[in-house]
Motif scaffolding. Structure first.
Motif, mmCIF file in Angstrom:
data_model
loop_
_atom_site.group_PDB
_atom_site.id
_atom_site.type_symbol
_atom_site.label_atom_id
_atom_site.label_comp_id
_atom_site.label_asym_id
_atom_site.label_seq_id
_atom_site.Cartn_x
_atom_site.Cartn_y
_atom_site.Cartn_z
ATOM 1 N N ILE A 1 27.022 0.899 2.199
ATOM 2 C CA ILE A 1 26.909 2.322 1.874
ATOM 3 C C ILE A 1 27.748 3.153 2.844
ATOM 4 C CG2 ILE A 1 25.279 4.264 1.642
ATOM 5 C CD1 ILE A 1 23.086 2.174 1.123
ATOM 6 N N LEU B 1 23.292 -1.192 4.447
ATOM 7 C CA LEU B 1 23.672 -0.015 5.224
ATOM 8 C C LEU B 1 25.183 -0.004 5.512
ATOM 9 C CD1 LEU B 1 20.693 0.217 7.753
ATOM 10 C CD2 LEU B 1 21.082 1.630 5.743
ATOM 11 N N LEU C 1 26.623 3.878 5.992
ATOM 12 C CA LEU C 1 25.742 4.623 6.906
ATOM 13 C C LEU C 1 25.886 4.155 8.348
ATOM 14 C CD1 LEU C 1 22.361 5.122 4.999
ATOM 15 C CD2 LEU C 1 23.959 6.873 5.768
ATOM 16 N N ILE C 2 26.262 2.894 8.525
ATOM 17 C CA ILE C 2 26.467 2.386 9.884
ATOM 18 C C ILE C 2 27.815 1.675 9.956
ATOM 19 C CG2 ILE C 2 24.029 2.126 10.524
ATOM 20 C CD1 ILE C 2 24.247 -0.838 9.729
#
Lengths: 292, 447
Positions: free
Chosen positions: A138, A135, A140-141
């Motif tokens: 990518i 994550l 996303l966080i």
């Protein structure tokens, strides 16, 4: 004598069922009326319904019951949806190597629950878990999430592991049921000009209905009673956020060694399962042959 | 090619019978290995794989020296040990010898499961072999009471602090000697930007074993109850101790995820280089070494002292004879042999623990390198010895279920350290009063 003969012949089966099923069940019910602390084994007085009274005012009991409802319904919903979807896809497509593909897809069902729990606990670990790493990469966080150490996510992290494991069960069972539907029914529906939705709802659904009802019922009871996955992943924490009723029974019995109270909790667990079964069979119209 | 039905089988019925008979007799003879059923001694051990294997090896050596006695080691996983043993005892089928932790002794004695060894002990060759701390821990755990012997120490386990030596060197720091120095050190070691944290906190099951000694350090006492049998662990000093532990987490000196960490996560967080220090038993040293740490990256140190005391988180494994032992003579023969320093010192070396015998205190193996701080902790008689009221039947539920939940509620900021200790003290006061009602006011107390 003639009259007694069938019963005589059946008696070994009755004895076995009685000995291995009813005796332990009755013992547990009787135990729930006693004070039975394993640490104090010589002092086990009959206390009637006291444990059941305690249970009604026991905040942990109600919380774990609610957690069980969330745990069962969320797990079951996604397992069924994805499992049925997978079964439909496997049933409607033909491709080279399908047998091998099926075998791989069905593998999780063969893995022990304990192993699944360890695997997911490490994957979801807030510091060294691969899920956080992915994550973050990518984008996303921005910072790592402690999936198992946050009250909002702990139970759902366990649900995720359970869904991964249980999809396969629905896929296997429903795939087998789908394969048993005679193709002639679809041909007839086709000739009558049925749309894809109509042929699903009028042919597929009624034909696999009994399998669906039985698998959902079985799985619901299994998940309701299943404590080891959560025990390994979160131990019911943090702060009881993922403690289910089955886990509470386990903790009371094998950590607290309070067998009397845990027997009462176990009886409550069984009663809840029975009530659920009765309602579910009625709502799903198990015995009628229409769709739901 | 398939065999026709009428072809004679390669084994005749008579031959088959002979073969079966000799197999059964062979298995019987092999299974007994020279000892009759009456001379079999059973030993219950839930100490973990490494120690269970070491005990089994000792049993085999003993069997070679005494072909007429067979020692069978019943190996049970640690977390099932207590419940299994209680079941065996309550079910009337106890083992002959039992390896118990110090925390179990009082409850099993209360159940009448442990034999008094005093008369045998008085005539035993090695009766003066044990260290002062070894004997004191036996007294604390009620294995020795009023000069009566109910068990002797197989080993001492203790805790010391493990540090990332390279981190300390980079910052020019030394292991902390006091809790306040330690807190400053944790702050300096913490650098979330580099994914470094000062401490690996045990927020889940077992966290109690790390924060209870801090409460003893802050309060200067290892008592749990006052004269009126009220639990005193919610007093201001105890609360200050728990607040100290809680603040480490709240101030971000331990990873947020450590709220859910048990033993495995803790040890991995240390050797993988996320956390700068952990407190652990000496058995963790080999784990760290296996994962690439060495003298340049790992350093162990004595536990820091609190404002009112320095606490030794000592415990012992005790070997006791069960009161239901079938063959007392053979059992005692093995007991006397296995508890001799000649056996206990190699056992300690093989399992990375400290021996409780005087002869082992001077053994260089335990007084150098990573083991030195452990030996210091285990041999310093001036330290406050930690203690738990393990005679209470509710203690299992208290430590295993209640404490974990309440400590997590505190770390989640759902309740203050004071609220947490109030709840725990309330539970224990009730348990203690119940015990006193049943057994009288003379409850076991720390020696």
């Amino acid at each position: 004598m003639k009259k007694a003969e069938p019963y005589l012949l059946l008696s070994p089966a009755y004895l076995l069922i009685g000995g291995f099923m009813f005796y332990p069940m009755i013992t547990v019910v009787l135990l729930s009326f006693r004070q039975y602390q394993l640490m104090d084994p010589l002092n086990t007085p009959f206390i009637g319904l006291e444990h059941y009274g305690t249970m009604l005012t026991d905040g942990y009991f109600w919380r774990s019951l609610w957690n069980s409802v969330v745990w069962v319904s969320a797990s079951l919903f996604f397992q069924f949806l994805l499992g049925f979807g997978l079964a439909l896809l496997l049933n409607s497509t033909k491709f080279w190597g399908k047998g091998l593909y099926q075998a791989i897809v069905f593998t999780p069902w063969a893995v022990s629950g304990f192993l699944i729990a360890i695997m997911w606990a490490w994957m979801l670990n807030g510091e060294f878990g691969v899920v956080n790493d992915m994550l973050l990469r990518i984008g996303l966080i921005d910072e790592k999430i402690g999936f198992l150490s946050r009250t909002e996510t702990a139970l759902f992290a366990c649900v995720l592991a359970n869904v991964w494991f249980g999809i396969t069960f629905f896929a296997i069972m429903l795939f087998a049921a789908l394969q048993a539907i005679p193709p002639s029914l679809y041909e007839a529906a086709d000739i009558d000009g049925a749309t894809a939705w109509q042929s699903f709802w009028r042919v597929t659904a009624p034909m696999v209905k009994s399998t669906i009802v039985v698998t959902i019922l079985l799985r619901a009871i299994w998940i309701f009673n299943w404590a080891d996955l959560i025990w390994v992943m979160t131990k019911g924490g943090p702060g009881g956020a993922s403690q289910t009723l089955a886990l509470y029974v386990f903790q009371k019995a094998f950590l607290g060694l309070d067998f009397g109270y845990s027997a009462a909790l176990g009886v409550a667990l069984t009663v809840v399962s029975l009530i659920f079964t009765a309602i579910f069979l009625r709502v799903s119209k198990f015995h009628s042959e229409t769709a739901f | 090619m398939t065999k026709p039905f009428n072809q004679k089988s390669s084994l005749s019925r008579r031959e088959m019978l002979k073969l079966t008979g000799s197999t059964i007799i062979g298995a019987y003879v092999f299974g007994c290995s020279g000892a009759t059923e009456q001379n079999t001694v059973t030993l219950f051990s839930a100490m973990g794989d490494v120690k269970n294997q070491a005990i089994t090896k000792m049993a085999e050596t003993f069997a070679q020296l005494h072909p007429d006695i067979r020692v069978e080691v019943l190996q049970v996983p640690w977390d099932q040990g207590r419940a299994k043993l209680i079941t065996m005892v309550a079910g009337g089928n106890p083992p002959d010898l039992i390896v118990l932790t110090g925390q179990w002794m009082a409850e099993f004695r209360a159940m009448g499961a442990i034999d008094n060894l005093t008369s045998w002990y008085q005539t035993w060759t090695h009766k003066d072999a044990f260290t002062e701390i070894g004997i004191r821990r036996c007294e604390i755990s009620a294995a020795i009471e009023d000069g009566q012997i109910y068990g002797l120490p197989l080993e001492i386990t203790t805790r010391a602090m493990f540090y990332q030596k390279k981190w300390l060197d980079e910052l020019g720091l030394e292991p902390a000697m006091t809790r306040s120095e330690w807190r400053t050190l944790l702050e300096k070691l913490t650098d979330p930007g580099k994914n470094r944290y000062g401490y690996a906190m045990r927020g889940a099951r077992g966290g109690f074993w790390t924060w209870w000694p801090i409460l003893e350090e802050f309060s200067g006492t290892n008592e749990w109850f006052d004269k009126d049998h009220r639990c005193i662990i919610n007093g201001p000093d105890h609360v200050a101790g728990l607040s100290f532990w809680n603040d480490i987490y709240q101030d971000g000196l331990s990873p947020k995820d450590s709220l859910n960490w048990g033993y495995n996560e803790l040890v991995q967080a240390f050797w993988s280089g996320i956390c700068g220090c952990i407190e652990q038993d000496p058995e963790v040293v080999p784990t760290c070494l296996e994962h690439g740490m060495d003298a340049s990256s790992l350093i162990t140190a004595v536990m820091p002292a609190g404002p009112k005391a320095q606490v030794a988180s000592n415990d012992i494994w005790i070997l006791s004879r069960s009161s239901g032992a079938q063959n007392k003579e053979a059992t005692q023969q093995f007991y006397g042999w296995v508890m001799a320093p000649e056996q206990l010192i190699p056992y300690s070396k093989a399992t990375n623990v400290l021996p409780a015998v005087k002869q082992g205190m001077n053994d260089p193996a335990f007084n150098q390198g990573f083991f030195k701080p452990f030996m210091k902790m285990a041999s310093n008689t001036a330290l406050l010895q930690n203690w738990y009221p393990s005679y209470l039947p509710e203690m299992g539920e208290f430590i295993e279920v209640m404490v974990t939940e309440e400590q997590q509620n505190m770390l989640l900021k759902r309740q203050s350290p004071q609220d947490t200790l109030d709840k725990l003290a309330d539970f224990l006061t009730k348990a203690q009063k119940k015990y006193v009602d049943q057994h009288g006011p003379d409850t076991p107390r720390p020696a």
